[in-house]
Design a protein around this motif. Sequence first.
Motif, PDB file in Angstrom:
ATOM      1  N   GLY A  47     -42.729 -22.764  -1.041  1.00 47.78           N
ATOM      2  CA  GLY A  47     -44.120 -23.103  -0.827  1.00 47.78           C
ATOM      3  C   GLY A  47     -44.270 -24.527  -0.310  1.00 47.78           C
ATOM      4  O   GLY A  47     -43.299 -25.162   0.101  1.00 47.78           O
ATOM      5  N   HIS A  48     -45.509 -25.021  -0.370  1.00 46.34           N
ATOM      6  CA  HIS A  48     -45.773 -26.355   0.176  1.00 46.34           C
ATOM      7  C   HIS A  48     -47.016 -26.932  -0.488  1.00 46.34           C
ATOM      8  O   HIS A  48     -47.935 -26.205  -0.862  1.00 46.34           O
ATOM      9  CB  HIS A  48     -45.972 -26.252   1.688  1.00 46.34           C
ATOM     10  CG  HIS A  48     -46.157 -27.563   2.361  1.00 46.34           C
ATOM     11  ND1 HIS A  48     -45.154 -28.492   2.469  1.00 46.34           N
ATOM     12  CD2 HIS A  48     -47.248 -28.128   2.934  1.00 46.34           C
ATOM     13  CE1 HIS A  48     -45.614 -29.562   3.108  1.00 46.34           C
ATOM     14  NE2 HIS A  48     -46.882 -29.363   3.394  1.00 46.34           N
ATOM     15  N   PRO A  66     -49.873 -28.175  -2.769  1.00 42.64           N
ATOM     16  CA  PRO A  66     -50.302 -27.774  -4.113  1.00 42.64           C
ATOM     17  C   PRO A  66     -49.744 -26.404  -4.516  1.00 42.64           C
ATOM     18  O   PRO A  66     -49.788 -26.038  -5.687  1.00 42.64           O
ATOM     19  CB  PRO A  66     -51.829 -27.743  -4.021  1.00 42.64           C
ATOM     20  CG  PRO A  66     -52.119 -27.573  -2.577  1.00 42.64           C
ATOM     21  CD  PRO A  66     -50.992 -28.260  -1.837  1.00 42.64           C
ATOM     22  N   HIS A  67     -49.195 -25.680  -3.563  1.00 40.57           N
ATOM     23  CA  HIS A  67     -48.638 -24.356  -3.856  1.00 40.57           C
ATOM     24  C   HIS A  67     -47.115 -24.405  -4.008  1.00 40.57           C
ATOM     25  O   HIS A  67     -46.462 -23.378  -4.016  1.00 40.57           O
ATOM     26  CB  HIS A  67     -49.019 -23.370  -2.747  1.00 40.57           C
ATOM     27  CG  HIS A  67     -50.497 -23.267  -2.577  1.00 40.57           C
ATOM     28  ND1 HIS A  67     -51.305 -22.608  -3.467  1.00 40.57           N
ATOM     29  CD2 HIS A  67     -51.314 -23.772  -1.622  1.00 40.57           C
ATOM     30  CE1 HIS A  67     -52.570 -22.702  -3.080  1.00 40.57           C
ATOM     31  NE2 HIS A  67     -52.592 -23.406  -1.959  1.00 40.57           N
ATOM     32  N   PHE A  68     -46.554 -25.603  -4.120  1.00 39.92           N
ATOM     33  CA  PHE A  68     -45.104 -25.752  -4.271  1.00 39.92           C
ATOM     34  C   PHE A  68     -44.679 -25.172  -5.616  1.00 39.92           C
ATOM     35  O   PHE A  68     -45.314 -25.396  -6.644  1.00 39.92           O
ATOM     36  CB  PHE A  68     -44.714 -27.230  -4.174  1.00 39.92           C
ATOM     37  CG  PHE A  68     -43.235 -27.444  -4.146  1.00 39.92           C
ATOM     38  CD1 PHE A  68     -42.510 -27.141  -3.006  1.00 39.92           C
ATOM     39  CD2 PHE A  68     -42.559 -27.925  -5.253  1.00 39.92           C
ATOM     40  CE1 PHE A  68     -41.134 -27.329  -2.971  1.00 39.92           C
ATOM     41  CE2 PHE A  68     -41.194 -28.114  -5.224  1.00 39.92           C
ATOM     42  CZ  PHE A  68     -40.476 -27.819  -4.079  1.00 39.92           C
ATOM     43  N   CYS A  69     -43.606 -24.432  -5.601  1.00 41.02           N
ATOM     44  CA  CYS A  69     -43.109 -23.749  -6.794  1.00 41.02           C
ATOM     45  C   CYS A  69     -42.640 -24.746  -7.853  1.00 41.02           C
ATOM     46  O   CYS A  69     -41.799 -25.611  -7.581  1.00 41.02           O
ATOM     47  CB  CYS A  69     -41.949 -22.830  -6.403  1.00 41.02           C
ATOM     48  SG  CYS A  69     -41.171 -22.012  -7.800  1.00 41.02           S
TER      49      CYS A  69
END
Length: 92
Positions: free
Chosen positions: A35-36, A38-41
């Motif tokens: 992800g990237h 704010p959606h980074f894992c």
Amino acid sequence: MLPVIVAANRDPGVYPDPDRFDITREGPAAHLAFGHGPHFCLGAILARREMRVAIGSVVKRCPGLRLAVDESELTYVPVLVFRGLQALPVTW
């Protein structure tokens, strides 16, 4: 509209031979595997560490590990949301 996750990190303009698995491949640091922004894992660091340990352990224990078939014989699961092999026959 849904993103096609299996297309991530497989741009031939960015990665040479993008369909070939290459554990040593280097490329842009900003890839989409976890992800990237704010959606980074949240588990990305742990997952990367686990893969380093797992692959490193297998390579140490089986230094002659190699495919048991020609790479052209490998088949992939025919699903759009996931890119994975149906089988990975190896020998050492």
